[in-house]
Write a protein that holds these residues in place. Structure first.
Motif, PDB file in Angstrom:
ATOM      1  N   THR A 187     -33.293 -50.461  -1.593  1.00 32.69           N
ATOM      2  CA  THR A 187     -34.376 -49.935  -2.212  1.00 32.69           C
ATOM      3  C   THR A 187     -34.062 -48.470  -2.471  1.00 32.69           C
ATOM      4  O   THR A 187     -33.888 -47.527  -1.250  1.00 32.69           O
ATOM      5  CB  THR A 187     -35.751 -49.929  -1.602  1.00 32.69           C
ATOM      6  N   ALA A 188     -33.934 -47.709  -3.506  1.00 35.99           N
ATOM      7  CA  ALA A 188     -33.658 -46.426  -3.700  1.00 35.99           C
ATOM      8  C   ALA A 188     -35.218 -45.492  -3.396  1.00 35.99           C
ATOM      9  O   ALA A 188     -35.863 -46.031  -4.125  1.00 35.99           O
ATOM     10  CB  ALA A 188     -32.888 -46.013  -5.128  1.00 35.99           C
ATOM     11  N   VAL A 189     -34.925 -44.614  -2.870  1.00 42.58           N
ATOM     12  CA  VAL A 189     -36.399 -43.681  -2.734  1.00 42.58           C
ATOM     13  C   VAL A 189     -35.823 -42.076  -3.237  1.00 42.58           C
ATOM     14  O   VAL A 189     -35.146 -41.666  -2.724  1.00 42.58           O
ATOM     15  CB  VAL A 189     -36.872 -43.558  -1.343  1.00 42.58           C
ATOM     16  N   TYR A 190     -36.634 -41.802  -4.129  1.00 45.34           N
ATOM     17  CA  TYR A 190     -36.594 -40.416  -4.860  1.00 45.34           C
ATOM     18  C   TYR A 190     -37.730 -39.616  -4.473  1.00 45.34           C
ATOM     19  O   TYR A 190     -38.797 -40.048  -5.054  1.00 45.34           O
ATOM     20  CB  TYR A 190     -36.219 -40.281  -6.428  1.00 45.34           C
ATOM     21  N   VAL A 191     -37.671 -38.599  -3.804  1.00 41.34           N
ATOM     22  CA  VAL A 191     -38.748 -37.511  -3.610  1.00 41.34           C
ATOM     23  C   VAL A 191     -38.552 -36.599  -4.480  1.00 41.34           C
ATOM     24  O   VAL A 191     -37.744 -35.607  -4.753  1.00 41.34           O
ATOM     25  CB  VAL A 191     -38.531 -36.984  -1.927  1.00 41.34           C
ATOM     26  N   HIS A 192     -39.699 -36.427  -5.287  1.00 46.68           N
ATOM     27  CA  HIS A 192     -39.822 -35.328  -6.230  1.00 46.68           C
ATOM     28  C   HIS A 192     -40.836 -34.348  -5.783  1.00 46.68           C
ATOM     29  O   HIS A 192     -41.868 -34.358  -5.134  1.00 46.68           O
ATOM     30  CB  HIS A 192     -40.339 -36.039  -7.518  1.00 46.68           C
ATOM     31  N   MET A 193     -40.369 -33.080  -5.985  1.00 46.70           N
ATOM     32  CA  MET A 193     -40.825 -31.904  -5.446  1.00 46.70           C
ATOM     33  C   MET A 193     -41.655 -31.122  -6.608  1.00 46.70           C
ATOM     34  O   MET A 193     -41.112 -30.378  -7.504  1.00 46.70           O
ATOM     35  CB  MET A 193     -40.020 -30.958  -4.682  1.00 46.70           C
TER      36      MET A 193
END
Length: 353
Positions: free
Chosen positions: A120-126
């Protein structure tokens, strides 16, 4: 930042890198030249000031010049060394959309085909700090590689609290890193992942080299619950993997040496100029924060116009004062243009050796 290889229009091999507001260019067999960036070009720098010494980091030795992508042999080696420990696990892959995390995820999916585990890829957007288009690219990467994607962001109330209280993140005080790390940790717990895939490379910077070089020399790719398939690769090799996958972030093609928040304090003026049109959420809020920061801390250092032009919010007031003086240490008759710098930095994404 590490050296990026490039080939000049005349066929000369060279290396380029950026650190703070300087761009360093080196042609094979010649001493390097340093340029201080300002308003669309870099002027040859002839100083060694307190500001320069405070931001300078010597480059690590470059590791080859080839963009050939080492995929099959690397995946087979990792499967042989660590396959049994990864088999059946749930791996959370940190994904920023940058070259390292994209290459790491690509290699991970190839390893998954041999070993068998969930990704599972996790992308954290700021919000407010990062270009909104990065979200679409993260979605493209996950879709192309056939992995599940979880998009998360830090607690907005906390992010706004820090932004309003502390101002934009500064060098030495990147409060954003804490919020991003916390969001990743919470995401890992929510999805129940047992392993985390991180894409850090030893050749990126001195501190990372000290931390990762031992693993690189021993060819250890799974250690302490973390899988890292790119830690011993050069920027050119990683670029080769990303090019092979067809997943080059558009910011690289524009000449940016890295994918990051638009308002990252470790971006230099060249990067800030190239990315000036990248849309962020509520830019008006960011401008208001900059104006208040200037009034509170920098009004005695320099005029507002210079504060904004040099993006002095990246530095403490004392360091900002030193930065203003750097303009007196350049040769205005020897320059590197914006188009020249863009071609150098984008070569590994479009060029052929």
């Amino acid at each position: 930042m590490e050296k990026y290889p490039f080939l000049s229009p005349s066929g000369r091999r060279g290396y380029v890198r950026s650190f703070s507001d300087y761009i360093e260019v080196e042609y094979e067999g010649e001493p390097s030249s340093l340029y201080l960036w300002s308003q669309g070009s870099g002027s040859l720098y002839r100083g060694s000031t307190g500001f320069f010494k405070s931001v300078y980091e010597p480059p690590l030795a470059e590791k080859g010049w080839s963009t050939e992508a080492p995929v099959e042999d690397r995946v087979a080696e990792v499967a042989r060394r660590h396959g049994e420990k990864l088999k059946g696990k749930h791996v959370m892959a940190d994904l920023s959309g940058g070259k390292d995390s994209t290459a790491n995820l690509y290699l991970l999916t190839k390893l998954q085909e041999i070993v068998g585990f969930k990704v599972t890829a996790v992308y954290v957007h700021m919000p407010y700090l990062e270009p909104v288009e990065n979200i679409a690219f993260a979605e493209k990467v996950a879709s192309r590689l056939g992995v599940d994607l979880r998009i998360v962001e830090p607690d907005r109330r906390k992010l706004e609290f820090y932004l309003l209280r502390e101002g934009l993140p500064k060098r030495g005080d990147r409060w954003c890193t804490y919020l991003k790390t916390r969001a990743l940790r919470e995401a890992k717990k929510e999805i129940g992942a047992e392993v985390e895939a991180k894409a850090e490379r030893a050749l990126e910077a001195g501190k990372r080299y000290e931390r990762l070089s031992g693993l690189a020399k021993r060819k250890v790719y799974f250690n302490g619950g973390v899988v890292n398939l790119v830690h011993d690769l050069s920027a050119a090799e990683v670029a080769g993997i990303v090019r092979r996958a067809g997943l080059v972030h558009p910011h690289y093609l524009q000449g940016l040496p890295r994918v990051s928040c638009r308002f990252c304090p470790y971006r230099g003026l060249y990067e800030l100029e190239v990315s000036s049109k990248h849309e962020v959420e509520d830019e008006g809020l960011v401008e208001w924060v900059m104006a208040r920061t200037y009034r509170n801390y920098y009004s005695s250092v320099t005029p507002l116009e210079t504060f904004l032009e040099l993006h002095l919010w990246r530095y403490t007031p004392s360091v900002a004062r030193l930065r203003v003086l750097e303009a007196g240490y350049v040769d205005p008759d020897s320059k590197i243009s914006l188009s020249e710098a863009r071609k150098m930095f984008s070569w590994i994404w479009v060029g052929k050796a």
